[in-house]
Write an enzyme that holds these catalytic residues in place. Sequence first.
Site, PDB file in Angstrom:
ATOM      1  N   CYS A   1      60.689  52.053  98.709  1.00  8.82           N
ATOM      2  CA  CYS A   1      60.621  52.964  99.851  1.00  8.82           C
ATOM      3  C   CYS A   1      59.197  53.467  99.966  1.00  8.82           C
ATOM      4  CB  CYS A   1      61.596  54.133  99.662  1.00  8.82           C
ATOM      5  SG  CYS A   1      60.972  55.470  98.629  1.00  8.82           S
TER       6      CYS A   1
ATOM      7  N   ARG B   1      64.712  61.970  82.856  1.00  6.51           N
ATOM      8  CA  ARG B   1      63.289  61.667  82.664  1.00  6.51           C
ATOM      9  C   ARG B   1      62.723  62.590  81.587  1.00  6.51           C
ATOM     10  NH1 ARG B   1      60.245  62.194  88.048  1.00  6.51           N
ATOM     11  NH2 ARG B   1      61.328  60.265  88.560  1.00  6.51           N
TER      12      ARG B   1
END
Lengths: 609, 573
Positions: B483, B81
């Site tokens: 999730c 990232r």
Amino acid sequence: MQLQVTNSPFTEEQIALLNRLLPTLTPAQKLWLSGYLAAAEAAVAVLDAEAPALFAGSSKPVSKEVTVLYGSQTGNAQKLAEKAGKALKERGFEAKVLSMLDFKPNELKKVETLLVVVSTHGEGDPPDNAVSFYEFLHSKRAPKLNHLRFSVLALGDTSYEQFCQTGKDFDKRLEELGGTRFYPRVDCDVDYEEAAAKWLDGVLGELSKEANANAGAAPLLSAVAAAPKAEPVAVYSRKNPFPAEVLENINLNGRGSNKETRHLELSLEGSGLKYEPGDALGIFPKNDPELVDLVIQEMKWNPEETVTIDKDGEVRSLKEALTSHFEITVLTKALLQKLAPLSKNSALQELVAPGNEAKLKEYAKGRDLLDALRDFGPWDAAPQQIISILRKMPPRLYSIASSLAAYPDEVHLTIGAVRYESHGRLRKGVCSTFCAERIQIGDTLPVFVQPNPNFKLPKDPDTPIIMIGPGTGVAPFRAFMQEREATGANGKSWLFFGDQHFMTDFLYQTEWLAWLKSGVLTRMDVAFSRDTERKVYVQHRMQERSKELFGWLEEGAVVYVCGDKQHMARDVHQTLIEIIEKEGGMSREQAEAYVTEMQKQKRYQRDVY
Amino acid sequence: MAKVELKAPEGPPSDVERIKRESRYLRGTLAETMEDPLSAGIPDDDNRLMKFHGSYLQDDRDVRTERQKQKLEPAYQFMIRVRTPGGVATPEQWLVMDELARKYANGTLKLTTRQAFQLHGVLKWNVKKTMQAINGALMTTLAACGDVNRNVMCNPNPYQSEVHAEVYEWAKLISDHLLPRTRAYYEIWLDDEKVAGTPQVDGEEEPIYGPTYLPRKFKIGIAVPPSNDVDVFSQDIGLIAIVEDGKLAGFNVAIGGGMGMTHGDKTTYPQLAKVIGFCKPDQVVEVAEKIMTIQRDYGNRSSRKHARFKYTVDRLGLETVKEELERRLGWKLGEARPYHFEHTGDRYGWVEGVNGTWHFTLFVEGGRVKDYDDYKLMTGLREIAKVHTGDFRLTANQNLIIANVTSEKKPEIEALIAEYGLTDGRRYTALRRNALACVALPTCGLAMAEAERYLPKLLDKIEEMIDENGLRDDEITIRMTGCPNGCARHVLAEIAFVGKAVGKYNMYLGAAFNGTRLGKLYRENIGEEEILRELRVLLSRYAKERLDGEHFGDFVIRVGIVKEVTDGTNFHD
């Protein structure tokens, strides 16, 4: 297959009886019967084999060993299993806590007390690290567990339909396999703490009670007598191969690989066959039915026509004969010469004429029977005439990839599927693609053991070993590691492995990693030739480690090389000499003498092909 | 009010605390395990530390059990990232990311919900090379993940360019100020010389964080009203830019927001940040630091699922935290100024900025930049980056702004947009333009269900109903996560789906269109058939019964379909 007068040596009456009986037999019964008949023929009494003595009143005490297996997705089951392990140890038990993934299923036979802590994932599925054990337990290979007592703690979430399903499945299956549930299963919801604690208390209570009772008196669990079992003496051989049931057949190469390497697990149960690590297994394969059909079509034969397949006058249908009894994938000089009188084709006559040997050899290379039949017609030959000149189907030998010490009654193989294009047609290795494409779990393969006394672990378990086995050459080293693990050998070991790509071709990767972790394997170096711009092979890794490698040789290490003969074994051999020359400060001749001496001492063993 | 004693919750430290403490400022054994040739993965402890370096070890879950059977380890790969404060990247940086995506990753770029780039599928042997190329382009991955302050979000709103530029500068300053100072990152990835001997005195290497960093991740975002695109109330610190007379007067400060929760555990819940006051622009870095240090000192280090700042604020009380902040600052916050939010989505297409520059907001479904068979999005953007003289801005809604296009350049960019059919989303329903999905399967280790791969297919089916009910141009926010951790800020969408199992979702309704109210659980554990059945009824009722201008989230509360959530603490009631 239905027995007929035409495909068997029986009378019609016998066949009727047999055809009534055979379909009702289970695979195990068939195996037993074949072993029994074989043994009976060898005049060995097997029916009255003595039942193992029952040691009434002297059965061994209940072990204090408790195995705790967990299957966990989020870590809760693992945490609880570890907690149980700790509590057991505090009460004087020997607790082994393992993830189901790290547990070797073949150890299950040795476990007496088992605790299972497992969660349910998604819609009733086992967690990732429980999948393989779950499947093993629910497969045909699951052993009888009459000696086992168990209790299950199931974790789940009542908001799912299949609440605690995996735990329930384990609980049910362990009982089906003969295990005794010594404490009832507890199913926990997301707030599992309380229910789990209750289960643990209950389990500990039961086990402690038993342990106390056991300390003074007779054991709680009576020894379960193994069913009297006929143990036929090994009469199976190359001539009379054993029909081994296929227990597992998987492709070891991950998606996207250029290769297909099959891992086969076969059952030797009831065969009496024994082998040692380093030995090979022979398989009688069948030809590719598509290729057989092409031959029959080419010749416009009737596939059901009967032909005689041997001197004893055994008969089979033409199709069956070509499929199972004769070699049709290799074209030899001899075969072409035998074919020549059956054709008037002048090109063939010319090819086999004296003086054209080189041309003949060139033609035969990379071609098969079908090519010759197509190229040199028209044929003036009955099927029987062609059949009679074909070579009997030879068995293929594979280095065994397992140890009986680790997998009693099983033999594992590592088989690279051979496929290549030649003269405009896809060619397939007979046995490798037979196993890769047409053999299913539950089928049987005709096998025999081919001992190899020249490729054996050192007698002294402390002797260091260096194993060099790229590709399928790694097979016997899996057997070596299993053997050394099972027998508790302490010698150092070093494996060099290589293949094309790390991600897809690292054969048996998880097993090597586990052996490295447990110390059974001391070190490992890998070379993946197509992951880097410069191609790297095992010999390059050996060179990079030349100093240590020579050190091992000086300590008396035995060097094993298995795999490709043409390139790999030659390069490795040269490299070995270079390393000895460089690190031992020797001349080329001295280094070569060093290697010769190693060979004499059986410290340099090769199984190359 | 009784004085609350300031202390962290009792309990043994979690295992991650041990890993951080023993890591020698995030070094661990990463340098060695990244070199281990026998596994494409790294051990758990090092993976915990890897996050602080901006990368996670993941595996392709599509093949996980298959490979297990094949005796191969999982198909390990790294997610990397890149921290881009405010989501701003130069064309040169875009080209570097584009090349890395194709050379070392899975051929795609993910624009995240926090305005960062993500590369997926990078093999261990290529991680270092990728890190070096990213740093070579003057970007970093440091602290893109981990228990630290993450990428600072900032509204990229091109409508108020002069304010945007100023707000962006503050976002960058906060981001830089709160970066970890450890040299570990430079030693491991950039081959910087090791600092002789690791500092022995705790805190010397990390003056703000100390040796164990924060109890959990920490998020800061800046919104410029009326746009609440950064979901300012979902942040640990939400800053609301107050613009007066066209000038940035300062920021309202909100604290204690966060999305994550655990299924089935009602002690965990999403929460919205609450405004505690106002500060001037030049005070904002100090305010952010001091708030973060309160969480550093009093956050829960025993239970990670209770470790976010929102629980610290709710436990200690908003007033107590504000008092402690003012004590640490040595001065008092000002009175919060009025503000008004209208929406959380992006405005698509061309708009004119100041100084004669133009901005084009491009719709990027799921934030995934790649070449589809019939839509060469990645190639088109590469061609634009080659000629673009302005910058790119990643939005909080996973879209992309081609920003600061000069009038002279505009025809050229427009031609490329036309050539590659790059879309401002007008051909889609307003619902799809307001959709967000996290990555989920197959790479995210936490996902219980699909999100990015599935939402577009689900939308195909919902859009039929949208059309049946004449709602094509009605903006409704819809989000899906694999999730309950909420990377796509799910419970702030008017229609939200949270994965429970493959094919099964919890459905939430009733969040505010402008991001000021949480949604409420409506149906549990339902599959596609039930989802569509529910939506068919709900959308039809909404079309017929809504009041003028009434948003979907408000409607479902007014007609009593779900109860209004007034605070995260009554989310489960």
